[in-house]
Design a protein around this motif. Structure first.
Motif, mmCIF file in Angstrom:
data_model
loop_
_atom_site.group_PDB
_atom_site.id
_atom_site.type_symbol
_atom_site.label_atom_id
_atom_site.label_comp_id
_atom_site.label_asym_id
_atom_site.label_seq_id
_atom_site.Cartn_x
_atom_site.Cartn_y
_atom_site.Cartn_z
ATOM 1 N N GLN A 98 0.809 -1.216 0.000
ATOM 2 C CA GLN A 98 0.000 0.000 0.000
ATOM 3 C C GLN A 98 0.843 1.267 0.000
ATOM 4 O O GLN A 98 0.605 2.190 -0.769
ATOM 5 N N GLY A 99 1.831 1.345 0.861
ATOM 6 C CA GLY A 99 2.641 2.558 0.958
ATOM 7 C C GLY A 99 3.868 2.557 0.062
ATOM 8 O O GLY A 99 4.722 3.423 0.179
ATOM 9 N N GLY A 100 3.973 1.555 -0.797
ATOM 10 C CA GLY A 100 5.150 1.426 -1.649
ATOM 11 C C GLY A 100 6.215 0.541 -1.034
ATOM 12 O O GLY A 100 6.791 -0.301 -1.695
ATOM 13 N N ALA A 101 6.484 0.760 0.270
ATOM 14 C CA ALA A 101 7.457 -0.043 1.021
ATOM 15 C C ALA A 101 8.841 -0.038 0.375
ATOM 16 O O ALA A 101 9.560 -1.030 0.429
ATOM 17 N N LEU A 102 9.214 1.090 -0.218
ATOM 18 C CA LEU A 102 10.569 1.213 -0.745
ATOM 19 C C LEU A 102 11.533 1.523 0.396
ATOM 20 O O LEU A 102 11.169 2.197 1.362
ATOM 21 N N GLY A 154 2.092 9.122 -6.433
ATOM 22 C CA GLY A 154 1.851 8.277 -7.588
ATOM 23 C C GLY A 154 3.109 7.608 -8.098
ATOM 24 O O GLY A 154 3.087 6.442 -8.526
ATOM 25 N N MET A 155 4.227 8.329 -8.053
ATOM 26 C CA MET A 155 5.500 7.750 -8.493
ATOM 27 C C MET A 155 5.942 6.625 -7.567
ATOM 28 O O MET A 155 6.475 5.609 -8.003
ATOM 29 N N LEU A 156 5.713 6.808 -6.262
ATOM 30 C CA LEU A 156 6.032 5.744 -5.306
ATOM 31 C C LEU A 156 5.256 4.472 -5.613
ATOM 32 O O LEU A 156 5.799 3.363 -5.574
ATOM 33 N N LYS A 157 3.962 4.636 -5.919
ATOM 34 C CA LYS A 157 3.123 3.478 -6.233
ATOM 35 C C LYS A 157 3.646 2.763 -7.473
ATOM 36 O O LYS A 157 3.720 1.531 -7.524
ATOM 37 N N ALA A 179 -4.986 4.179 -2.853
ATOM 38 C CA ALA A 179 -5.126 4.901 -1.593
ATOM 39 C C ALA A 179 -4.245 6.144 -1.568
ATOM 40 O O ALA A 179 -3.050 6.097 -1.870
ATOM 41 N N GLY A 180 -4.842 7.296 -1.236
ATOM 42 C CA GLY A 180 -4.100 8.533 -1.088
ATOM 43 C C GLY A 180 -3.753 9.243 -2.375
ATOM 44 O O GLY A 180 -3.025 10.246 -2.344
ATOM 45 N N LEU A 181 -4.259 8.760 -3.507
ATOM 46 C CA LEU A 181 -3.942 9.383 -4.788
ATOM 47 C C LEU A 181 -5.114 10.232 -5.273
ATOM 48 O O LEU A 181 -6.270 9.925 -5.003
ATOM 49 N N ASP A 182 -4.788 11.285 -6.027
ATOM 50 C CA ASP A 182 -5.869 12.086 -6.605
ATOM 51 C C ASP A 182 -6.501 11.313 -7.760
ATOM 52 O O ASP A 182 -5.917 10.340 -8.267
ATOM 53 N N PRO A 183 -7.703 11.704 -8.191
ATOM 54 C CA PRO A 183 -8.429 10.920 -9.202
ATOM 55 C C PRO A 183 -7.673 10.705 -10.505
ATOM 56 O O PRO A 183 -7.767 9.636 -11.108
ATOM 57 N N VAL A 184 -6.927 11.715 -10.963
ATOM 58 C CA VAL A 184 -6.209 11.584 -12.228
ATOM 59 C C VAL A 184 -5.093 10.546 -12.111
ATOM 60 O O VAL A 184 -4.938 9.664 -12.968
ATOM 61 N N VAL A 185 -4.309 10.625 -11.043
ATOM 62 C CA VAL A 185 -3.210 9.681 -10.832
ATOM 63 C C VAL A 185 -3.766 8.281 -10.591
ATOM 64 O O VAL A 185 -3.227 7.282 -11.079
ATOM 65 N N SER A 186 -4.873 8.197 -9.846
ATOM 66 C CA SER A 186 -5.513 6.912 -9.583
ATOM 67 C C SER A 186 -5.970 6.262 -10.880
ATOM 68 O O SER A 186 -5.792 5.056 -11.087
ATOM 69 N N SER A 187 -6.557 7.039 -11.772
ATOM 70 C CA SER A 187 -7.007 6.507 -13.054
ATOM 71 C C SER A 187 -5.831 6.008 -13.890
ATOM 72 O O SER A 187 -5.924 4.960 -14.553
ATOM 73 N N ALA A 188 -4.717 6.737 -13.854
ATOM 74 C CA ALA A 188 -3.530 6.313 -14.596
ATOM 75 C C ALA A 188 -2.987 4.994 -14.054
ATOM 76 O O ALA A 188 -2.525 4.128 -14.823
#
Length: 286
Positions: A98-102, A154-157, A179-188
């Motif tokens: 979920q949080g990327g976990a990088l 979004g880049m982390l995801k 989770a936590g992304l704006d609609p445009v980034v979520s759609s991408a």
């Protein structure tokens, strides 16, 4: 449903879950869950808070042992598999957390290469090429030298997805990708998930509470409620379900739970309370 998914409906399931039960201490979280995920499909797992979505995912990826039941991934029963079997299986599985976990102390490129370093003996130059190819796939070309702190949400995801697919897994798991992304980034990100399914023929399980995302990417949806499966169906079947809890979830209506006064007092005091009816009055009588 994609054409490949229709063909997969006649094949052996990529994931087979039978009679799965899970507990946290004395509290039972999953109740006799039965589920099959077909090869090449995107199965979305939905449900309200506390429905058991994350617990189911933890069991599917082998992080937690069930109290009872069986889970087969790609023909391997992970409830019985030994350490070597699990190691071999994990090379065929990817997880986007979920949080990327990088790892914050490592560059994006080193984060993406991590599974290759753990599971292969490839030369570093080869691993770097493979990692950069995956960064291209998730539209992060040129971000290889950046640190995780320099990435947007979004880049982390997307970086997490690149690491999850670096070994070209047969199974890919997502935990709340939007989770936590704006609609445009979520759609991408939804578009990326669909592209991966079609281009790499991966089987995916996506845990999400985002309805719009679920309806866009799902071949089928599993609806969980209080640790039980209410329905497994395609998007149209979920939408037309007459189950009250499913409709409450789809229409964002709250559940007005009935409160039993006696059990409520018992939870507060931790003691067995006398009946609030006539028996209780008699117990207090001199």
């Amino acid at each position: 449903m994609s054409a490949s998914t229709q063909v997969a409906a006649t094949q052996a399931p990529a994931i087979h879950v039978a009679g799965l039960q899970a507990h946290y201490g004395p509290h039972q979280v999953l109740h006799d869950v039965d589920l099959e995920v077909r090869p090449g499909e995107i199965m979305v797992v939905m449900g309200g808070s506390g429905s058991g979505k994350s617990t189911l995912l933890r069991h599917l990826v082998g992080l937690t042992r069930p109290t009872a039941g069986h889970i087969e991934l790609l023909g391997t029963d992970i409830t019985r598999a030994g350490a070597m079997e699990m190691l071999k299986l994990r090379r065929r599985i990817g997880v986007a957390f979920q949080g990327g976990a990088l790892f914050s102390s490592m560059t994006v490129l080193d984060n993406i290469m991590l599974p290759l370093r753990e599971h292969t003996r490839l030369a570093r130059e080869t691993m770097e090429i493979m990692a950069r190819l995956k960064l291209e796939v998730v539209n992060l070309a040129g971000a290889d030298a950046l640190m995780p702190s320099q990435l947007s949400g979004g880049m982390l995801k997307r970086a997490a997805v690149a690491r999850a697919i670096i070994m070209d897994p047969a199974l890919l798991f997502f935990d709340e990708p939007s989770a936590g992304l704006d609609p445009v980034v979520s759609s991408a990100l939804d578009d990326l998930i669909l592209k991966l399914r079609d281009a790499m023929n991966m089987t995916m399980v996506v845990v999400t509470h985002e309805l719009e995302s679920a309806f866009k990417i799902a071949d089928r949806i599993t609806v969980l409620d209080h640790g039980r499966i209410l329905l497994v169906d395609d998007v149209a079947g979920i939408r037309r379900s007459d189950n009250r809890r499913i409709q409450n979830l789809l229409n964002r209506r709250s559940e007005d739970a009935e409160v039993d006064a006696q059990s409520y007092l018992q939870r507060l005091t931790g003691e067995v309370m006398p009946s609030l009816g006539g028996a209780g009055e008699q117990a207090r009588a001199p």
